[in-house]
Design an enzyme around this catalytic site. Structure first.
Site, PDB file in Angstrom:
ATOM      1  N   GLN A  15       0.824  -1.208   0.000  1.00 59.98           N
ATOM      2  CA  GLN A  15       0.000   0.000   0.000  1.00 59.98           C
ATOM      3  C   GLN A  15       0.857   1.258   0.000  1.00 59.98           C
ATOM      4  O   GLN A  15       1.915   1.314   0.621  1.00 59.98           O
ATOM      5  CB  GLN A  15      -0.933  -0.005   1.211  1.00 59.98           C
ATOM      6  CG  GLN A  15      -2.167  -0.850   0.980  1.00 59.98           C
ATOM      7  CD  GLN A  15      -3.181  -0.741   2.103  1.00 59.98           C
ATOM      8  OE1 GLN A  15      -3.270  -1.623   2.950  1.00 59.98           O
ATOM      9  NE2 GLN A  15      -3.942   0.320   2.110  1.00 59.98           N
ATOM     10  N   SER A  97       4.953  -5.928   2.828  1.00 61.15           N
ATOM     11  CA  SER A  97       3.637  -5.971   3.481  1.00 61.15           C
ATOM     12  C   SER A  97       2.655  -6.738   2.600  1.00 61.15           C
ATOM     13  O   SER A  97       2.839  -7.923   2.346  1.00 61.15           O
ATOM     14  CB  SER A  97       3.164  -4.549   3.799  1.00 61.15           C
ATOM     15  OG  SER A  97       2.003  -4.558   4.597  1.00 61.15           O
ATOM     16  N   LEU A  98       1.605  -6.080   2.112  1.00 61.11           N
ATOM     17  CA  LEU A  98       0.660  -6.720   1.197  1.00 61.11           C
ATOM     18  C   LEU A  98       1.391  -7.428   0.059  1.00 61.11           C
ATOM     19  O   LEU A  98       0.994  -8.517  -0.381  1.00 61.11           O
ATOM     20  CB  LEU A  98      -0.277  -5.656   0.612  1.00 61.11           C
ATOM     21  CG  LEU A  98      -0.948  -6.008  -0.714  1.00 61.11           C
ATOM     22  CD1 LEU A  98      -2.045  -7.006  -0.478  1.00 61.11           C
ATOM     23  CD2 LEU A  98      -1.448  -4.772  -1.419  1.00 61.11           C
ATOM     24  N   ARG A 122      -7.996  -9.688   3.792  1.00 60.74           N
ATOM     25  CA  ARG A 122      -7.020  -8.908   4.553  1.00 60.74           C
ATOM     26  C   ARG A 122      -7.446  -7.434   4.627  1.00 60.74           C
ATOM     27  O   ARG A 122      -7.420  -6.813   5.694  1.00 60.74           O
ATOM     28  CB  ARG A 122      -5.644  -9.026   3.889  1.00 60.74           C
ATOM     29  CG  ARG A 122      -4.472  -8.375   4.642  1.00 60.74           C
ATOM     30  CD  ARG A 122      -3.195  -8.612   3.836  1.00 60.74           C
ATOM     31  NE  ARG A 122      -1.986  -8.211   4.538  1.00 60.74           N
ATOM     32  CZ  ARG A 122      -1.438  -7.005   4.486  1.00 60.74           C
ATOM     33  NH1 ARG A 122      -2.011  -6.049   3.778  1.00 60.74           N
ATOM     34  NH2 ARG A 122      -0.319  -6.736   5.139  1.00 60.74           N
ATOM     35  N   HIS A 207       0.552  -3.387  11.196  1.00 61.02           N
ATOM     36  CA  HIS A 207       1.781  -3.942  11.764  1.00 61.02           C
ATOM     37  C   HIS A 207       1.998  -3.464  13.202  1.00 61.02           C
ATOM     38  O   HIS A 207       3.090  -3.048  13.578  1.00 61.02           O
ATOM     39  CB  HIS A 207       2.981  -3.596  10.878  1.00 61.02           C
ATOM     40  CG  HIS A 207       2.804  -4.017   9.456  1.00 61.02           C
ATOM     41  ND1 HIS A 207       2.745  -5.338   9.072  1.00 61.02           N
ATOM     42  CD2 HIS A 207       2.625  -3.292   8.317  1.00 61.02           C
ATOM     43  CE1 HIS A 207       2.565  -5.405   7.760  1.00 61.02           C
ATOM     44  NE2 HIS A 207       2.477  -4.187   7.287  1.00 61.02           N
ATOM     45  N   GLN A 256       2.956 -11.332  10.275  1.00 65.21           N
ATOM     46  CA  GLN A 256       3.130 -10.014   9.647  1.00 65.21           C
ATOM     47  C   GLN A 256       2.067  -9.005  10.094  1.00 65.21           C
ATOM     48  O   GLN A 256       2.320  -7.798  10.141  1.00 65.21           O
ATOM     49  CB  GLN A 256       3.081 -10.183   8.123  1.00 65.21           C
ATOM     50  CG  GLN A 256       3.447  -8.954   7.330  1.00 65.21           C
ATOM     51  CD  GLN A 256       2.720  -8.914   6.003  1.00 65.21           C
ATOM     52  OE1 GLN A 256       1.538  -8.610   5.952  1.00 65.21           O
ATOM     53  NE2 GLN A 256       3.434  -9.233   4.934  1.00 65.21           N
TER      54      GLN A 256
END
Length: 314
Positions: A15, A97-98, A122, A207, A256
């Site tokens: 993102q 991340s993603l 998610r 996170h 994560q």
């Protein structure tokens, strides 16, 4: 551009890399990319492609839309590449991340359809967490990790926590947590010599422990997906090491949700393991900018638009 598969890693953005229109040129030029977006529209039951290409940025920037949009564009770019370079298999894949879920799909561990549903879940879960327990994130420039860990510890209380969320590259870190603790940490970072300390325009404390409320549901969603042994090693965000089993992959993407993205360490591990070139598959060049700070001598190539494929052939 003459890339050596044995020294090349493909990396996938998270993102912040999204942009209205991303993937449209690719889909107009390469049938495999259009098929990927069409498949996504069918799986999701609505036209993600129209949302990404034709709707206002405000809609794309909603996390439930941003996450699948980035995933689909990355997979479309990856599929286009492997169709045209059938004998090229990178030594490693990784995602921020993603983007780690995009990397799992590129590695062969996670099917596109399962991955897309998981990414959509998610986004939905993270939105729910943000609604239930609003927080925030801030970018801190010019303070190293040990100093920022200390700042965050001092800014946290039993009920209000803040922690390092993304260790992006030397001098660029994102922190995440409860708003009050975040404000204290921003002030502490400035006192510690930060060049800039900027709140991000988000209400989700990714996170961080503020994701606790959705952790069980996220674990269940991950466990419900078929996960295969990756055909290409995946360097994970949490463990920052090459992962070679489905069990390791599951553990990393579960952890994560509340753990920091150790991107600096991930790139350093790839560098130690012989990676000299990085291809960012998907939207933008955010990761390539970070990699330049971590490994200035590396070769860096974007791969999200038709022109990028032309450059690769040169």
């Amino acid at each position: 551009m003459n890339l050596n598969p044995q020294t090349t890693a493909f990396v996938f953005p998270g993102q912040g890399s999204q942009a209205v229109g991303m993937g449209k040129e690719l889909a107009e030029t390469y049938p495999i990319a259009k098929e990927t977006f069409d498949e996504a529209d069918s799986i999701l039951g609505f036209s993600l492609s129209k949302l990404v290409w034709d709707r206002p940025a405000e809609e794309l920037n909603e996390t439930i839309n941003t996450q699948p949009a980035l995933y689909v564009h990355s997979v479309a770019a990856w599929r286009t590449f492997i169709l045209h370079y059938r004998d090229f298999r990178p030594a490693t894949v990784a995602g921020h991340s993603l983007g780690e879920l995009s990397a799992l799909t590129a590695s062969g561990a996670l099917s596109f359809s399962d991955g897309l549903r998981l990414v959509r879940t998610r986004g939905e879960l993270m939105k729910r967490a943000g609604d239930q327990d609003p927080g925030g994130m801030a970018a801190i420039l010019g303070v190293d990790i040990p100093a920022l860990d200390k700042v965050c510890a001092e800014a946290s209380t039993a009920d209000e926590v803040v922690q390092v969320a993304n260790d992006n590259c030397p001098g660029q870190v994102v922190i995440s947590g409860h708003k009050a603790a975040l404000e204290r940490a921003i002030a502490g970072a400035k006192a510690a010599g930060a060049k800039r300390a900027l709140p991000l325009q988000v209400s989700i404390a990714a996170h961080s422990p503020l994701m606790t409320t959705i952790q069980d549901d996220w674990n269940a969603a991950v466990d419900a997906c078929a996960m295969e042994k990756p055909q290409i090693p995946v360097v994970g965000n949490v463990y920052a090491k090459p992962m070679l089993t489905a069990e390791e992959l599951r553990a990393d993407i579960k952890a994560q949700m509340q753990s920091r993205v150790r991107w600096t360490e991930s790139v350093q591990v790839m560098q130690i393991n012989g990676i000299r070139a990085y291809v960012e598959a998907g939207s933008g060049e955010v990761l390539l900018g970070m990699i330049k700070r971590i490994d200035p001598s590396s070769i860096r190539c974007p791969l999200g638009k038709p022109g990028d494929f032309v450059t690769l052939k040169e």
